[in-house]
Design a protein around this motif. Structure first.
Motif: not given
Lengths: 246, 246
Positions: B21-22, B118-122, B148-149, B154-157
């Motif tokens: 994510x970073x 939220x957390x994976x996978x909840x 995948x989280x 990535x899509x939203x960024x």
């Protein structure tokens, strides 16, 4: 339409990336994965990272050359972060996706299009790029343009899904509930004014200005009929308690 | 503008995802990462997967609660794959990015917005979602929506980068005004609960359900800071009158 879009990976080095890409494709409804000389495939890491997109991996075709992978395609888009000297049309992901979907819609006979991604971290070499008709460039921070391979595929698959469903035609802001009818709102608002009056809220304020402001706030809340009933219940409780206070 | 967008990760389980994510953030020019109770951070895997986005990890803030992570934000978008019963506006990534960038452009004082994952996978639980004003939904294959989280981020960024560079043009979705910061909203809402309690409003209702409904109505109203002061004045007047009633 998404079934006629091939994701072509050239000499992918990390099986993990192949797995992540299978997952990225399946989340967006794509299914055709072509692997040109992958370093290692099948591989446990690919299966792990696919997280359930096993079918995409099982149906993946492994070939030896790029021409085999793009055979019978009507358009081939090569993804590259770098500008190239070789002049060719450049498309950003959105334009690329719209272009590909328009082509697939208009093709007289069923045909495929291909999106080609080079190996990590080198990307597409010039020979491979010569096989492509379009350069696909993902916008990125010029100071740090190193998108992960699976992340790049995820972005373009996302745009392909939007283009395939012509998401641009759907409303951008979709309210999920129906606000109460204006009459119900007006009855609620009258009760709000009654309580305000009983509580001497308006005091030395401008009554009309203050009530207009309150009105705007509650109008913006777009309360539905159940919510209006709730707000009225809340106000009734205040009226009840204050009336019966010893 | 991208520097004023927070990516908030709730109880992330895998350090690898934090690293990916970073990297995803930095490729698109974002830099503010907030980690709420990560299972393990810092961690070697995060650094490995960041692939050079070390600065984003180094500057990441670790906090214990979601309210700390979204403090002083003017808008909070919660990412969720599922539809929710509790009605709140839903935005797709493009509309969400345009909305966030338009807000940041119009804010009188520098302010932040937050995107919460939220957390994976909840994913996000209902309590966390109650802190958000908008539901961010990434379009996905209904038969396999398990993004995948890091891919979701990535899509939203990517959409945020596009929107940030287009924000000088007319935004497609034009918010009418800048809402109060979440902290001011929370203080108001606490006062609303206090009054409800004092008036015995909850009675034999489910307290948590009723307060969640009230919360949703007032969140939707998107009151600005002057309006929040007004609503608080209204509540204070009720408290004053009922206390002094003979």
């Amino acid at each position: 339409m998404l079934r006629r879009i091939r994701i072509v990976l050239l000499e992918t080095q990390q099986p993990r990336n192949i797995g992540s890409i299978a997952r990225a494709m399946k989340t967006m409804g794509l299914s055709q994965l072509m692997l040109v000389k992958p370093r290692s495939f099948p591989h446990k890491d690919a299966l792990d990272l696919a997280s359930g997109a096993d079918d995409v991996l099982q149906q993946a075709r492994v070939v030896n050359t790029l021409p085999e992978a793009i055979s019978s395609c009507v358009a081939v888009y090569g993804a590259s972060a770098r500008r190239r000297h070789n002049p060719m049309p450049e498309l950003k992901p959105r334009a690329c996706a719209e272009h590909a979907c328009a082509l697939l819609m208009q093709a007289a006979e069923p045909a495929d299009v291909a999106l080609v991604f080079g190996s990590e971290p080198a990307g597409l070499d010039n020979d491979a790029l010569l096989q492509c008709q379009y350069l696909l460039q993902i916008p990125a921070n010029p100071a740090f343009a190193s998108l992960n391979l699976a992340a790049a595929v995820q972005i373009i698959c996302y745009e392909l899904r939007l283009a395939a469903f012509q998401a641009s035609d759907t409303p951008l802001y979709q309210p999920v509930h129906v606000p109460a009818q204006v009459d119900a709102f007006e009855s609620f608002f009258q009760q709000l004014l009654d309580v305000s009056e009983a509580m001497h809220y308006f005091g030395n304020k401008s009554r009309s200005q203050a009530s207009a402001q309150l009105r705007r706030i509650f109008q913006r809340a777009q309360a539905d009929s159940q919510e209006i009933r709730m707000l009225r219940g809340w106000l009734s409780q205040i009226q009840f308690v204050c009336k019966n206070k010893p």
